[in-house]
Design an enzyme around this catalytic site. Sequence first.
Site, PDB file in Angstrom:
ATOM      1  NE  ARG A  46       0.859  -5.787  -8.017  1.00 18.94           N
ATOM      2  CZ  ARG A  46       1.180  -4.981  -9.008  1.00 18.94           C
ATOM      3  NH1 ARG A  46       0.500  -5.018 -10.127  1.00 18.94           N
ATOM      4  NH2 ARG A  46       2.201  -4.139  -8.916  1.00 18.94           N
ATOM      5  CD  GLU A 131      -3.871  19.238  -0.407  1.00 16.93           C
ATOM      6  OE1 GLU A 131      -4.798  19.859   0.123  1.00 16.93           O
ATOM      7  OE2 GLU A 131      -3.364  19.578  -1.507  1.00 16.93           O
ATOM      8  N   GLY A 189      11.541   7.386  -7.653  1.00 15.63           N
ATOM      9  CA  GLY A 189      10.157   7.133  -7.220  1.00 15.63           C
ATOM     10  C   GLY A 189       9.187   8.222  -7.627  1.00 15.63           C
ATOM     11  CE  LYS A 207      -0.110  14.829 -10.484  1.00 11.51           C
ATOM     12  NZ  LYS A 207       1.351  14.822 -10.696  1.00 11.51           N
TER      13      LYS A 207
HETATM   14  P1  NAP Z   1       3.678   2.061  -6.624  1.00 12.95           P
HETATM   15  O1  NAP Z   1       4.997   2.284  -6.011  1.00 12.95           O
HETATM   16  O2  NAP Z   1       3.613   1.428  -7.970  1.00 12.95           O
HETATM   17  O3  NAP Z   1       2.809   1.188  -5.584  1.00 12.95           O
HETATM   18  C1  NAP Z   1       1.574   0.645  -5.921  1.00 12.95           C
HETATM   19  C2  NAP Z   1       1.186  -0.342  -4.840  1.00 12.95           C
HETATM   20  O4  NAP Z   1      -0.101  -0.841  -5.163  1.00 12.95           O
HETATM   21  C3  NAP Z   1       2.127  -1.548  -4.723  1.00 12.95           C
HETATM   22  O5  NAP Z   1       2.404  -1.796  -3.386  1.00 12.95           O
HETATM   23  C4  NAP Z   1       1.305  -2.702  -5.320  1.00 12.95           C
HETATM   24  O6  NAP Z   1       1.537  -3.957  -4.697  1.00 12.95           O
HETATM   25  C5  NAP Z   1      -0.100  -2.248  -4.955  1.00 12.95           C
HETATM   26  N1  NAP Z   1      -1.088  -2.889  -5.812  1.00 12.95           N
HETATM   27  C6  NAP Z   1      -1.100  -2.974  -7.143  1.00 12.95           C
HETATM   28  N2  NAP Z   1      -2.175  -3.703  -7.544  1.00 12.95           N
HETATM   29  C7  NAP Z   1      -2.833  -4.046  -6.424  1.00 12.95           C
HETATM   30  C8  NAP Z   1      -3.999  -4.799  -6.173  1.00 12.95           C
HETATM   31  N3  NAP Z   1      -4.698  -5.338  -7.173  1.00 12.95           N
HETATM   32  N4  NAP Z   1      -4.379  -4.969  -4.874  1.00 12.95           N
HETATM   33  C9  NAP Z   1      -3.682  -4.443  -3.862  1.00 12.95           C
HETATM   34  N5  NAP Z   1      -2.555  -3.704  -4.060  1.00 12.95           N
HETATM   35  C10 NAP Z   1      -2.135  -3.532  -5.312  1.00 12.95           C
HETATM   36  O7  NAP Z   1       2.856   3.408  -6.747  1.00 12.95           O
HETATM   37  P2  NAP Z   1       3.069   4.770  -5.941  1.00 12.95           P
HETATM   38  O8  NAP Z   1       4.110   5.580  -6.630  1.00 12.95           O
HETATM   39  O9  NAP Z   1       3.211   4.506  -4.501  1.00 12.95           O
HETATM   40  O10 NAP Z   1       1.686   5.501  -6.247  1.00 12.95           O
HETATM   41  C11 NAP Z   1       0.494   5.140  -5.579  1.00 12.95           C
HETATM   42  C12 NAP Z   1      -0.596   6.140  -5.923  1.00 12.95           C
HETATM   43  O11 NAP Z   1      -0.167   7.445  -5.520  1.00 12.95           O
HETATM   44  C13 NAP Z   1      -0.911   6.272  -7.414  1.00 12.95           C
HETATM   45  O12 NAP Z   1      -2.257   6.604  -7.563  1.00 12.95           O
HETATM   46  C14 NAP Z   1      -0.044   7.444  -7.855  1.00 12.95           C
HETATM   47  O13 NAP Z   1      -0.542   8.078  -8.998  1.00 12.95           O
HETATM   48  C15 NAP Z   1      -0.179   8.323  -6.630  1.00 12.95           C
HETATM   49  N6  NAP Z   1       0.896   9.291  -6.438  1.00 12.95           N
HETATM   50  C16 NAP Z   1       2.188   8.908  -6.513  1.00 12.95           C
HETATM   51  C17 NAP Z   1       3.178   9.831  -6.270  1.00 12.95           C
HETATM   52  C18 NAP Z   1       4.639   9.481  -6.355  1.00 12.95           C
HETATM   53  O14 NAP Z   1       5.461  10.399  -6.280  1.00 12.95           O
HETATM   54  N7  NAP Z   1       5.016   8.221  -6.482  1.00 12.95           N
HETATM   55  C19 NAP Z   1       2.837  11.149  -5.935  1.00 12.95           C
HETATM   56  C20 NAP Z   1       1.483  11.510  -5.863  1.00 12.95           C
HETATM   57  C21 NAP Z   1       0.514  10.567  -6.109  1.00 12.95           C
HETATM   58  P3  NAP Z   1       2.949  -4.741  -4.784  1.00 12.95           P
HETATM   59  O15 NAP Z   1       3.926  -3.838  -4.104  1.00 12.95           O
HETATM   60  O16 NAP Z   1       2.720  -6.011  -4.039  1.00 12.95           O
HETATM   61  O17 NAP Z   1       3.226  -4.901  -6.229  1.00 12.95           O
HETATM   62  N1  HSE Z   2       4.244  10.789 -11.392  1.00 15.80           N
HETATM   63  C1  HSE Z   2       3.786  11.944 -10.731  1.00 15.80           C
HETATM   64  C2  HSE Z   2       4.729  13.092 -11.002  1.00 15.80           C
HETATM   65  C3  HSE Z   2       3.685  11.705  -9.259  1.00 15.80           C
HETATM   66  O1  HSE Z   2       5.839  12.848 -11.482  1.00 15.80           O
HETATM   67  O2  HSE Z   2       4.380  14.240 -10.752  1.00 15.80           O
HETATM   68  C4  HSE Z   2       3.077  12.846  -8.500  1.00 15.80           C
HETATM   69  O3  HSE Z   2       1.712  12.957  -8.771  1.00 15.80           O
END
Ligand code: NAP
Ligand code: HSE
Length: 438
Positions: A46, A131, A189, A207
């Site tokens: 964003r 994955e 995070g 999941k």
């Molecule tokens: P995050 O830190 O909230 O990052 C989300 C990113 O998406 C940010 O960079 C945000 O942009 C961007 N974004 C939001 N709206 C957007 C739009 N309309 N167009 C383009 N970009 C946009 O999330 P995350 O923790 O990295 O998680 C990302 C994905 O991985 C999610 O599906 C989550 O469920 C999954 N996941 C996360 C983890 C974990 O441990 N965090 C583990 C497994 C899976 P800005 O930075 O500019 O706001």
């Molecule tokens: N929010 C999720 C968790 C990220 O705490 O397990 C990993 O999918």
Amino acid sequence: MDQPLRLGLAGLGTVGTSVIRLLREHEEALTERAGRPLRLVAVSARDQTKDRGVALDDLEWFSDAEALARSANVDCVVELIGGEDGVARSSAMAALAAGKSLVTANKALLAAHGVELAAAAEANGAMLSFEAAVGGGIPIVKSLREALAGNRVTKLFGILNGTCNYILTRMESEGLTFEECLAEAQALGYAEADPTFDVEGLDTAHKLAVLTALAFGVTIDKESIFVEGISSIAPEDIAAADELGYRIKLLGVAQETETGIEQRVHPTMLPKDSNVARIAGVTNAVAVEGDFVGSVVLSGPGAGGDATASAVVSDIVDCARGFRAPPLGKPVANLRPYQRARMRAHSGGYYLRLTVPDRVGAFAAIARAMADQSISLDSIVQRNRPAGAAPRRRSEELRAVTIITHDTTEQAVRDALRRIEAEGDIVGQPQMIRIEAL
Ligand code: NAP
Ligand code: HSE
């Protein structure tokens, strides 16, 4: 050397920035493993002005992730935005419709639209890989789809949310409050953008829905999952579990029964000496029971940028190698419609914590309501005043009653509790936690 695989990365948050660092730090090794360079060419988020701790200068910037997905310069789209609809869904569909490979960590998207995405991938000869969507760094998706493909799976269960396991572990080991532990998990995070998804069990359900499809060869049906989160778990439940030889974990369970597949997510008391009860902190664990292999347990970091990036990059390497597998383990046309087993028929032991007025007959009335539902009690203990309750006059004093039942049904326990509440034998909401023998 073959042509580079050109990557477009949508989402530059916790996971997206870790993926960029991993691709850069291991560039040489990844090129050797993939047989061709993995070249990040485009990104989208964003806010273009945000400092993300990674250099983005030589990359094409898209303020519209869907446009990135359509770009002729991108071969493989990596969706790390999150959310079941909106731009995550539209960019994923745009990538697959254009015949591009899609790598995603987005379990909310898969739980809601996984079958549609898999069908689009098949129809367009594209690859759909996820994955990282389940279990963070644990290779459970490939294990189910490939390594365990020879088995008929009868049961699958596990700790599938790092945030909840971190909170429960810290509450138990450090005596911290729920809110303090959640704030820590967010700072590390681990949590979703909206942590309600974590603590109310929805992320685990997303999941589990995906794993159920992979393990049992059925369509994804997240709406049929029984879901309870951990926000009602009180320190006194953790202390009572400890005294009774249990530990509380948020578990996702999918199990074949005579009437269908039971899918449930709820806090669970597990014997302390079981493998899964020992899993601490952000670590996740998944146990799979297969008819030929027996029991397989995989554990590892379930959340966090780097662990998740490890799984994302494994999918990117598959993509560079041209690996193809049906995304849900079978062609979509071969998936059986999911048939639900009703939660009320669930059978197991229960822990109940009731707040009871200290008057003659209250304790007996509770025991009678249980007996009338044929619930056999393993233990029933009356304690002093419940935690936090102020001293009152003798006639108004409250007592905490903790009950452990032998195996019974969900229906019987719910009926007994309804009667106890209706007859005024308890004060406030009863606490009910299911026990899993393992
Ligand atoms: P995050 O830190 O909230 O990052 C989300 C990113 O998406 C940010 O960079 C945000 O942009 C961007 N974004 C939001 N709206 C957007 C739009 N309309 N167009 C383009 N970009 C946009 O999330 P995350 O923790 O990295 O998680 C990302 C994905 O991985 C999610 O599906 C989550 O469920 C999954 N996941 C996360 C983890 C974990 O441990 N965090 C583990 C497994 C899976 P800005 O930075 O500019 O706001
Ligand atoms: N929010 C999720 C968790 C990220 O705490 O397990 C990993 O999918």
